[in-house]
Design a protein around this motif. Structure first.
Motif, PDB file in Angstrom:
ATOM      1  N   ILE A 241     112.474  80.516  44.959  1.00 41.48           N
ATOM      2  CA  ILE A 241     111.537  81.593  45.304  1.00 41.48           C
ATOM      3  C   ILE A 241     110.256  81.478  44.479  1.00 41.48           C
ATOM      4  N   LEU A 242     110.379  81.051  43.221  1.00 40.33           N
ATOM      5  CA  LEU A 242     109.176  80.785  42.438  1.00 40.33           C
ATOM      6  C   LEU A 242     108.371  79.643  43.073  1.00 40.33           C
ATOM      7  N   GLY A 243     109.088  78.647  43.592  1.00 41.62           N
ATOM      8  CA  GLY A 243     108.403  77.565  44.298  1.00 41.62           C
ATOM      9  C   GLY A 243     107.702  78.068  45.542  1.00 41.62           C
ATOM     10  N   LEU A 244     108.307  79.049  46.227  1.00 40.51           N
ATOM     11  CA  LEU A 244     107.684  79.637  47.410  1.00 40.51           C
ATOM     12  C   LEU A 244     106.396  80.355  47.032  1.00 40.51           C
ATOM     13  N   PHE A 245     106.398  81.053  45.891  1.00 40.04           N
ATOM     14  CA  PHE A 245     105.166  81.651  45.376  1.00 40.04           C
ATOM     15  C   PHE A 245     104.109  80.569  45.175  1.00 40.04           C
ATOM     16  N   GLY A 246     104.518  79.426  44.619  1.00 43.46           N
ATOM     17  CA  GLY A 246     103.579  78.333  44.402  1.00 43.46           C
ATOM     18  C   GLY A 246     103.032  77.765  45.690  1.00 43.46           C
ATOM     19  N   VAL A 247     103.871  77.668  46.723  1.00 43.61           N
ATOM     20  CA  VAL A 247     103.383  77.195  48.026  1.00 43.61           C
ATOM     21  C   VAL A 247     102.339  78.162  48.572  1.00 43.61           C
ATOM     22  N   GLY A 248     102.612  79.456  48.454  1.00 45.61           N
ATOM     23  CA  GLY A 248     101.628  80.446  48.874  1.00 45.61           C
ATOM     24  C   GLY A 248     100.329  80.315  48.093  1.00 45.61           C
ATOM     25  N   ALA A 249     100.457  80.033  46.788  1.00 49.60           N
ATOM     26  CA  ALA A 249      99.267  79.863  45.948  1.00 49.60           C
ATOM     27  C   ALA A 249      98.446  78.666  46.401  1.00 49.60           C
TER      28      ALA A 249
END
Length: 419
Positions: A241-249
């Motif tokens: 989920i932290l990686g998903l935040f990074g993809v959004g970023a």
């Protein structure tokens, strides 16, 4: 593009991973150090404080030092800071190691970006900076989740060792691939640059940046315990989920960078409004696993969609002071990264729960929107220059000053774009 620029991007990957990875490591750090999660969250603020102090001071202090030597020294200190963190016997030692690492990180950004600009032709400066910023984006997509994964399976200290190893690789690259960069012939006039702080639009830009960043990181810093304790997700989901935040970023940065020049205030208003809506939704639906996963992605997108406009705004109102404009933007972002986790820890300590960090973050972004409205009002009245309107005398004087400083402006703008 010179290989040395990619070496700098690799270095930024290590820097960015260290800066943000604690968001996924707070529970194990708190357990191991026998402190509360809000106290562990202050380690995020400690790094941000080091960036706030280090960005302007080291941007000025290192201007007359050899660039390559300075980079070697700073990445070495940063790597040693990671080792000190991995070996820290107490919370206090870990706290100090974070501050020292942040000072080295801030200095490396200020000098490394200047080196990247100096190594390429004028028409490739934006591309060179994109490589460096790409290191930060990849840190959010890969480095931060990997840190959380290591923390889950090998203990939180393993994440610090991994960043230390990445720093060692970066050091080898800097030593072997970064060429000698001659110092600029014209020394910056610090007294003249300090004059930007007499402009209320500069202070409004600082306030907007700090509140917009702080609002998102107020919730993001405590996302791991919110996911596990409130939404009921297994801790193994946290890295993803932290990686998903990074993809959004990464997506947000790409879109925001394309439209911010033409619609600066539009990006600020829409991006910060979106972050506010997503934070409120996170507070309301924190117990829904589907909702928190989707909102983690959307928060990354909205926060980094706004970032290019926040950077550009500072240079529009302080373009005549390139040395301090970029450092001031970096400091402003990290003021938010300091105040946000602190406020989040405060509401958790007051027994409002982990979901309350999203409410607190939304309050910060609402204040950011109010500051944008004030800045836009002054802009339309001709108080300051920049995109989106306003062509009064002060606007024209800044644009003239900006155009005549040439490479110095480009060199200053690099450190702004780091955030």
């Amino acid at each position: 593009m010179p290989l040395a620029v990619y070496i700098l991007g690799l270095s930024v990957f290590a820097l960015g991973t260290s800066e943000f990875m604690l968001s996924g490591l707070l529970p194990p750090i708190a357990d191991d150090m026998n402190v509360s999660i809000p106290q562990a969250g202050l380690l995020i603020s400690a790094f941000a404080i080091g960036m706030v102090v280090g960005a302007p001071l080291l941007a000025v202090a290192t201007l007359r030092l050899p660039r390559r030597t300075t980079l070697i020294a700073l990445i070495s200190v940063f790597g040693l800071g990671q080792i000190a963190g991995a070996l820290a016997p107490t919370y206090e030692v870990l706290f100090v190691s974070r501050v020292v690492s942040a000072l080295a990180c801030a200095g490396f950004w200020a000098v490394g970006a200047a080196v990247a600009i100096a190594m390429v032709p004028v028409n490739q400066r934006a591309r060179a900076m994109a490589v460096m910023i790409g290191g930060l984006s990849i840190a959010n997509v890969l480095g931060v989740p990997m840190g959380a994964f290591l923390g889950e399976h090998l203990g939180w200290r393993s994440a610090f060792w991994a960043v230390g190893a990445a720093s060692a690789v970066a050091l080898v690259g800097v030593v072997t691939r970064i060429p000698h960069i001659p110092l600029p012939e014209r020394k910056p006039e610090l007294k003249r640059e300090l004059a930007i702080y007499r402009d209320r639009q500069v202070w409004l830009a600082i306030v907007i940046t700090a509140l917009a960043a702080g609002g998102v990181f107020c919730a993001f810093s405590y996302l791991a315990p919110l996911l596990t304790d409130v939404a009921g997700l297994d801790s193994g989901w946290v890295p993803w989920i932290l990686g998903l935040f990074g993809v959004g970023a990464l997506i947000g940065t790409t879109i925001g960078g394309r439209v911010a020049d033409a619609h600066l205030f539009g990006v600020l208003l829409s991006g910060i409004t979106a972050s506010t809506v997503f934070l409120v939704a996170l507070a309301l639906f924190a117990s829904s696993q589907v909702a928190v996963v989707a909102l983690a992605f959307l928060l990354g997108l909205s926060a980094f969609f706004t970032a290019p406009a926040l950077n550009a705004r500072m240079f529009n109102v302080a373009g005549a002071a390139p040395t301090l404009a970029g450092a001031t933007t970096t400091a402003a972002f990290n003021l938010g990264n300091t105040s946000g986790p602190w406020l989040g820890g405060t509401v958790i300590d007051a027994d409002f729960g982990f979901a309350s960090t999203a409410w607190a973050g939304a309050a910060m972004t609402v204040l950011a929107l109010a500051a944008v409205a004030v800045s836009l009002h002054f802009q339309r009245a001709g108080d300051s220059g920049g995109n989106g309107g306003g062509t009064g005398p002060r606007s024209r004087s800044r644009l003239i000053a900006k155009s005549t400083t040439g490479a110095r402006i480009a060199t200053g703008s690099d450190s702004a774009t780091r955030s």
